[in-house]
Design a protein around this motif. Structure first.
Motif, mmCIF file in Angstrom:
data_model
loop_
_atom_site.group_PDB
_atom_site.id
_atom_site.type_symbol
_atom_site.label_atom_id
_atom_site.label_comp_id
_atom_site.label_asym_id
_atom_site.label_seq_id
_atom_site.Cartn_x
_atom_site.Cartn_y
_atom_site.Cartn_z
ATOM 1 N N ALA A 99 0.869 -1.266 -0.166
ATOM 2 C CA ALA A 99 -0.098 -0.032 -0.131
ATOM 3 C C ALA A 99 0.933 1.131 -0.055
ATOM 4 O O ALA A 99 1.485 1.542 1.105
ATOM 5 N N PRO A 100 1.016 1.941 -1.109
ATOM 6 C CA PRO A 100 2.097 3.200 -1.258
ATOM 7 C C PRO A 100 1.576 4.174 -0.341
ATOM 8 O O PRO A 100 0.411 4.394 -0.064
ATOM 9 N N THR A 101 2.552 5.154 -0.113
ATOM 10 C CA THR A 101 2.326 6.295 0.595
ATOM 11 C C THR A 101 2.814 7.472 0.049
ATOM 12 O O THR A 101 3.310 7.305 -1.518
ATOM 13 N N TRP A 102 3.027 8.574 0.594
ATOM 14 C CA TRP A 102 3.576 9.763 -0.205
ATOM 15 C C TRP A 102 4.976 9.631 -1.067
ATOM 16 O O TRP A 102 5.757 9.061 -0.305
ATOM 17 N N LEU A 140 3.821 -1.807 8.020
ATOM 18 C CA LEU A 140 2.557 -1.709 7.870
ATOM 19 C C LEU A 140 1.725 -2.906 8.190
ATOM 20 O O LEU A 140 2.029 -3.771 8.367
ATOM 21 N N ILE A 141 0.421 -2.569 8.626
ATOM 22 C CA ILE A 141 -0.669 -3.476 8.863
ATOM 23 C C ILE A 141 -1.959 -3.163 8.069
ATOM 24 O O ILE A 141 -2.408 -2.146 7.948
ATOM 25 N N LEU A 142 -2.058 -4.112 7.055
ATOM 26 C CA LEU A 142 -3.232 -4.020 6.406
ATOM 27 C C LEU A 142 -4.474 -4.969 6.627
ATOM 28 O O LEU A 142 -4.072 -6.074 6.878
ATOM 29 N N ASP A 170 -0.441 -8.507 6.245
ATOM 30 C CA ASP A 170 -1.642 -8.068 5.561
ATOM 31 C C ASP A 170 -2.595 -9.149 5.737
ATOM 32 O O ASP A 170 -2.569 -10.325 5.385
#
Lengths: 470, 355
Positions: free
Chosen positions: B13-16, B280-282, B250
């Motif tokens: 999940a990409p960010t800035w 990350l936690i998705l 994920d």
């Protein structure tokens, strides 16, 4: 024993979901063209530099891409958005009795005049693109505190101060919707707190978007000078329509040396709203910015208040709660950039997802090469209330010096069956037990708000949780 | 064909974009030879050389452009265990020659079987060039693979280490990694926890110094019920080193009862280091528990004070604490010879520094 699932009904928004027909309004055509920007500028009586600024921002907007990393904003078509709409009646008033009846009634129903009488030092009320009411208590004005609309300030004693600060923290090149804001902004508040002045009770601006298919682009500019202290509260709501509405406001906060600013927001836009708002603070030596942020409304939100800790020993606290319900995709969080030495940041957030709502916590802690002795602590917790929702946590840390102390922790989970069982064994219904647990989960924000606003926030949570039965 | 610039280690999940943490770019030479690692294969393990990979479709940590790195591998070596084999398969990768090379292996653990695989990636200190290694695995019901990777590569060598695999019901994958040297190192690891109660355990430690770069991307993809992952990384950055840690848990819809944890502990030892961490936690499943944590910085002042009051010099304290991070992971290696090899390497390094 099989686990029982929570069934959550949609929010009852009757408190906010009322509307009035558009009448006696001036508005521009839908879409975004240089002519529309010129029309807005003319109607706002902009100085020449502001018209040039707007047109340049429009060019930048047309060149920039829509962000590809966040929630989809495909449902937002700028060709269908009216960027400027205001009542034709006399402009900003200082007496509620002079405000047009339907607009006054709107704010009465939202409780703004009552709050002003009870607990605020001043109030600004914006209706669509126009600030319709602005007033500050005499004793606060006597301290030299300026609280007015940005347009008035552009032509008065503080014109140079506005020019010096306007969109300097959030330049139009920052992102596409900052550029859009630069092109079509209208309304908003300007606050100046002189050196050493402590404003004991909060100021509040409330933004109401009444028109279907419209955008609201208010600009808030606050300068808290050396050693001064201010609490500013921002509220917002809108009735729900079947077409997309857009909010692309901009908040720029300048916190002087040893000054303190608390900026609290309870955001409760309707669920057809695209909330693409930008907030940023720059904090000088020994200063402190405190953000308290509750995000409950909107269809899609991109909201990440940013703190630039410029001066040595400057500090930032961010406390936030996000509640994403049916049809909502709320991408919220914060950004902190440590520039000065011995700067510190503390980030504490909660997010709740239910009924297919999507909540994303996104953050960035950036520590520059010269920010030696800096400290940062990030804590984020997420609660999933059912298995059709989604909750993501995307925290980034970029550290470019060794003399730092950076900590991060995050947790995601569901409401404990044991806790619900315990509360039910003490005589609570399951719905009340779950609502209580969620309110407690969000108390990091509610305990930071003035009592009246904490009550409003807990009511919002209770409304969201209504129908939560096992 | 000219040199390729590939985008790998994509965040799920990409960010800035301005953070420049969404992915890594790596320059891959146009022509690469297929490298065959020297191996010791114990009884109970069968070896086969494949013309084409069997696990081509298994997702790896590098992401979609991984194929562009490894497509030129002409022979894929496959190892399959036929029982609970405790003796390790030893794979020796000596990249001292400096040739641009790629290697691919596959590991198969059928139902109820287990295997231990030790990959030793090394070269001379002045080793150079490009090396890529792809490791794919397939873990069946109640099976287990333990993969140990030790990396001591040269000061001018770019290394791409891509891992991907799948765990069936109660299958278990354990990855133990030590990255101790190498100019540019890219590590990607993706584990599909598809079977009920399948399990992933990652323990990695690193020392990155000089102007070296370490770029990591670990993904635990939970689709099976009651699956579990535990990702732990700890390391040290010195001089002008740069490190990126991406770790993703994920939780996909349907993985009810899953749990996951990821932790990174980074010791920063010089003012010019660059550390980027994004855990990350998705989550699209309600009935899960996930945590992540990170601590980044210098040593705790109280700890320093205590150790200094016991007569230890500041430099020695930092060296001791840096070494402790590596030792903690090294001690997990279930093979004494490999542990000794690592200790000898670290001993030589220290001698060279002191001389």
């Amino acid at each position: 024993m099989s686990k029982e699932k929570t069934q959550v009904e949609d929010i009852d928004r009757s408190l906010y979901d009322f509307r009035y027909e558009e009448k006696d309004v001036f508005k521009v055509e839908e879409g975004l063209t240089p002519d529309i920007v010129r029309q807005i500028s003319k109607d706002r009586n902009d100085p020449d530099w502001m018209l040039e600024f707007r047109l340049k921002a429009l060019e930048i907007y047309n060149q920039m891409e829509v962000p590809e990393w966040g929630p989809s904003i495909e449902g937002l078509n700028m060709d269908n958005i009216v960027t400027y709409i205001r009542p034709k009646a006399e402009r900003m008033q200082k007496d509620w009795n002079d405000v047009p009846t339907d607009i006054k009634d709107t704010f009465e129903r939202l409780g703004i005049p009552q709050a002003e009488r009870a607990s605020l030092a001043g109030v600004g009320a914006q209706y669509d693109s126009e600030l319709v009411y602005h007033n500050v208590k005499d004793e606060v004005a006597a301290q030299g505190v300026i609280y007015t609309d940005v347009e008035s300030a552009l032509h008065g004693e503080y014109a140079d101060m506005i020019k010096e600060h306007f969109m300097k923290l959030v330049p139009p090149t920052d992102h596409k919707f900052a550029a859009l804001h630069g092109a079509v902004w209208s309304g908003g508040s300007f606050v100046y707190v002189p050196p050493g002045v402590k404003v004991e009770i909060p100021l509040q601006s409330y933004f109401r978007l009444n028109a279907a298919g419209a955008g609201q682009f208010e600009h808030t500019l606050i300068i808290v000078d050396e050693g001064a202290d201010l609490h500013f509260i921002e509220g917002c709501s809108a009735p729900k329509y079947n077409v997309a509405n857009l909010h692309a406001g901009c908040v720029e906060l300048f916190v002087g040396k040893n000054a303190k600013l608390r900026y609290s927001t309870i955001e409760n836009w309707s669920k057809n709203m695209y909330n693409l708002n930008t907030k940023r603070a720059r904090v000088e030596e020994g200063g402190k910015i405190e953000w308290v942020s509750g995000s409950f409304g909107s269809h899609v939100s991109y909201l990440y208040p940013m703190s630039v800790l410029q001066g040595d020993n400057s500090r930032c606290e961010f406390t936030g709660v996000t509640f994403a319900g049916h049809g909502q995709n709320l991408d919220t969080g914060t950004k902190v950039v440590h520039v000065g030495k011995n700067t510190s940041s503390y980030i504490n957030t909660r997010s709740i997802s239910k009924s297919d709502g999507i909540s994303t916590f996104r953050s960035a802690v950036v520590v520059g090469k010269n920010a030696k002795g800096s400290k940062s602590a990030v804590s984020c917790e997420s609660l999933m209330l059912d298995d059709i929702s989604r909750s993501d946590t995307i925290p980034a840390m970029d550290i470019r010096t060794d003399d730092v102390d950076i900590g991060h922790e995050a947790k995601i989970g569901r409401i404990s069956d044991d806790v619900v069982f315990y509360l039910m064994s003490r005589g609570m219904s399951e719905e009340d037990a779950r609502a209580l647990i969620v309110s407690g989960f969000a108390d990091n924000v509610s305990k930071e708000l003035p009592l009246e606003y904490a009550v409003e926030m807990n009511n919002l949570i209770r409304l969201e949780m209504k129908g939560s039965i096992g | 064909m000219s040199e390729q610039t590939l985008t790998i280690n994509n965040l799920p999940a990409p960010t800035w974009n301005w953070l420049r943490m969404n992915d890594a770019t790596v320059r891959v030479p146009a022509e690469k030879l297929t490298y065959i690692a020297g191996d010791e294969v114990p009884a109970g393990i069968s070896k086969a050389v494949l013309d084409a990979p069997e696990l081509r479709e298994v997702v790896s940590g590098f992401g979609p452009q991984a194929a562009s790195v490894f497509d030129e591998v002409s022979e894929v070596v496959s190892y399959t265990t036929a029982g609970e084999v405790t003796d390790p398969i030893r794979l020796d990768y000596d990249f001292s020659e400096g040739a641009n090379s790629v290697n691919a292996i596959e590991l198969h653990a059928p139902e109820g079987c287990s295997m231990l695989v030790i990959q030793n990636f090394h070269s001379e200190k002045n080793g150079f060039g490009f090396a890529g290694v792809s490791t794919k695995y397939d873990i069946a019901k109640n099976a287990k693979i333990t993969l140990v990777q030790v990396q001591t590569l040269g000061d001018d060598l770019t290394f791409c280490n891509d891992i991907g695999g799948r765990c069936d019901e109660e299958g278990s994958f354990q990855l133990i990694q030590l990255v101790l040297a190498g100019k540019e190192t890219y590590i990607g690891s993706n584990t599909a926890l598809a079977g009920k109660r399948s399990d992933l355990q990652i323990n990695m430690a690193y020392i990155v110094e000089g102007n070296h770069v370490l770029d990591m991307n670990y993904v635990a993809d939970h689709t099976g019920k009651k699956t579990h992952c535990d990702i732990q990384a700890a390391g040290v950055l010195r001089n002008e080193a740069k490190k990126v840690f991406r770790g993703t848990i994920d939780f996909k819809r349907g993985c009810a009862g899953a749990t996951g944890s990821e932790i990174e502990d980074v010791l920063l030892m010089d003012e010019d280091v660059i550390n980027q961490t994004i855990p990350l936690i998705l989550c699209s499943e309600e009935d899960v528990e996930g945590t992540h944590g990170a601590t980044i910085g210098k040593l705790n002042e109280d700890l320093l004070f205590y150790l200094e009051s016991r007569g230890l010099a500041l430099r020695d304290i930092y060296e001791m604490m840096a070494r402790a991070r590596v030792d903690a992971v090294c001690n997990l290696i279930p093979d004494e010879a490999t542990r000794e090899w690592v200790m000898n390497y670290l001993g030589k390094e220290k001698e060279e520094e002191e001389s």
